[in-house]
Design a protein around this motif. Structure first.
Motif, PDB file in Angstrom:
ATOM      1  N   MET A   1       0.842  -1.126  -0.037  1.00 31.44           N
ATOM      2  CA  MET A   1      -0.121   0.028   0.107  1.00 31.44           C
ATOM      3  C   MET A   1       0.757   1.148   0.160  1.00 31.44           C
ATOM      4  N   THR A   2       0.468   2.206  -0.644  1.00 29.27           N
ATOM      5  CA  THR A   2       1.298   3.553  -0.709  1.00 29.27           C
ATOM      6  C   THR A   2       0.630   4.576   0.070  1.00 29.27           C
ATOM      7  N   ARG A   3       1.334   5.666   0.455  1.00 26.49           N
ATOM      8  CA  ARG A   3       0.747   6.618   1.042  1.00 26.49           C
ATOM      9  C   ARG A   3      -0.491   7.148   0.511  1.00 26.49           C
ATOM     10  N   ARG A   4      -0.500   7.089  -0.804  1.00 25.00           N
ATOM     11  CA  ARG A   4      -1.674   7.878  -1.577  1.00 25.00           C
ATOM     12  C   ARG A   4      -2.941   6.987  -1.347  1.00 25.00           C
ATOM     13  N   ASP A   5      -2.905   5.718  -1.369  1.00 22.85           N
ATOM     14  CA  ASP A   5      -3.738   4.656  -1.047  1.00 22.85           C
ATOM     15  C   ASP A   5      -4.180   4.856   0.289  1.00 22.85           C
ATOM     16  N   ALA A   6      -3.282   5.055   1.105  1.00 21.77           N
ATOM     17  CA  ALA A   6      -3.763   5.107   2.544  1.00 21.77           C
ATOM     18  C   ALA A   6      -4.634   6.181   2.929  1.00 21.77           C
ATOM     19  N   LEU A   7      -4.287   7.568   2.079  1.00 24.04           N
ATOM     20  CA  LEU A   7      -4.981   8.979   2.235  1.00 24.04           C
ATOM     21  C   LEU A   7      -6.253   8.701   1.576  1.00 24.04           C
ATOM     22  N   ILE A   8      -6.503   8.066   0.588  1.00 23.37           N
ATOM     23  CA  ILE A   8      -7.690   7.879  -0.002  1.00 23.37           C
ATOM     24  C   ILE A   8      -8.628   6.993   0.671  1.00 23.37           C
ATOM     25  N   ARG A   9      -8.000   6.142   1.511  1.00 26.20           N
ATOM     26  CA  ARG A   9      -9.026   5.472   2.365  1.00 26.20           C
ATOM     27  C   ARG A   9      -9.406   6.199   3.446  1.00 26.20           C
ATOM     28  N   VAL A  10      -8.387   7.185   3.956  1.00 25.18           N
ATOM     29  CA  VAL A  10      -8.809   8.135   4.989  1.00 25.18           C
ATOM     30  C   VAL A  10      -9.899   9.170   4.560  1.00 25.18           C
ATOM     31  N   PRO A  53       2.849  16.952  -5.125  1.00 24.20           N
ATOM     32  CA  PRO A  53       1.555  17.966  -5.212  1.00 24.20           C
ATOM     33  C   PRO A  53       0.171  17.052  -5.001  1.00 24.20           C
ATOM     34  N   GLU A  54       0.057  15.592  -5.463  1.00 21.11           N
ATOM     35  CA  GLU A  54      -0.827  14.906  -5.325  1.00 21.11           C
ATOM     36  C   GLU A  54      -1.076  14.479  -3.889  1.00 21.11           C
ATOM     37  N   LEU A  55      -0.111  14.175  -3.086  1.00 23.35           N
ATOM     38  CA  LEU A  55      -0.371  14.043  -1.854  1.00 23.35           C
ATOM     39  C   LEU A  55      -0.528  14.942  -1.010  1.00 23.35           C
ATOM     40  N   ARG A  56      -0.147  16.123  -1.217  1.00 23.79           N
ATOM     41  CA  ARG A  56      -0.547  17.323  -0.697  1.00 23.79           C
ATOM     42  C   ARG A  56      -1.946  17.699  -0.633  1.00 23.79           C
ATOM     43  N   GLU A  57      -2.489  17.645  -1.969  1.00 21.41           N
ATOM     44  CA  GLU A  57      -3.726  17.876  -2.241  1.00 21.41           C
ATOM     45  C   GLU A  57      -4.668  16.693  -1.475  1.00 21.41           C
ATOM     46  N   LEU A  58      -4.080  15.360  -1.477  1.00 19.07           N
ATOM     47  CA  LEU A  58      -4.967  14.536  -0.683  1.00 19.07           C
ATOM     48  C   LEU A  58      -5.117  14.634   0.938  1.00 19.07           C
ATOM     49  N   ALA A  59      -3.722  15.102   1.442  1.00 17.51           N
ATOM     50  CA  ALA A  59      -3.988  15.427   2.730  1.00 17.51           C
ATOM     51  C   ALA A  59      -4.811  16.837   2.994  1.00 17.51           C
ATOM     52  N   ASP A  60      -4.782  17.651   2.395  1.00 16.99           N
ATOM     53  CA  ASP A  60      -5.589  18.800   2.375  1.00 16.99           C
ATOM     54  C   ASP A  60      -7.141  18.498   2.247  1.00 16.99           C
ATOM     55  N   GLU A  61      -7.554  17.677   1.546  1.00 16.32           N
ATOM     56  CA  GLU A  61      -8.964  17.315   1.200  1.00 16.32           C
ATOM     57  C   GLU A  61      -9.283  16.528   2.568  1.00 16.32           C
ATOM     58  N   ALA A  62      -8.467  15.479   3.246  1.00 18.13           N
ATOM     59  CA  ALA A  62      -8.677  14.867   4.494  1.00 18.13           C
ATOM     60  C   ALA A  62      -8.944  15.796   5.671  1.00 18.13           C
TER      61      ALA A  62
END
Length: 104
Positions: A1-10, A53-62
């Motif tokens: 699992m990647t950080r991206r996948d985990a953030l999407i699960r959050v 940028p993608e991870l930052r965007e996902l973290a901001d959305e969370a």
């Protein structure tokens, strides 16, 4: 699992929490909260290296969704406080804390 996948699960679990809060569905809220905590732990175990940028965007959305959940919880708590005040015959503001001194 990647950080991206985990953030999407959050994010998905936060959407579930919001729906459960709106529906007043305690069982669904417990499931969504458990899923969120598991996903957050997965993010933590995957490390805190540089985020693009993608991870930052996902973290901001969370973060935005978490703030929405917090607002819903605060509104529900205020409604419960107001109902308890009505049941106990206590008037006044639902947001008030403690007693109010009598005017002399």
């Amino acid at each position: 699992m990647t950080r991206r996948d985990a953030l999407i699960r959050v994010i998905e679990s936060l959407h579930g929490e919001i729906i459960a809060l709106k529906d007043n569905d305690i069982a669904a809220l417990e499931r969504a909260t458990g899923d969120k905590l598991t996903a957050i732990e997965e993010v933590r175990t995957l490390g805190d290296g540089p985020a693009g940028p993608e991870l930052r965007e996902l973290a901001d959305e969370a973060d935005r969704l978490n703030e929405t959940c917090r607002i819903y919880v605060n509104l529900l708590a205020a409604n419960v406080r107001r109902r308890l005040q009505i049941l106990t015959g206590e008037g006044g503001n639902a947001y008030r804390r403690g007693t109010i001194a009598a005017y002399a």
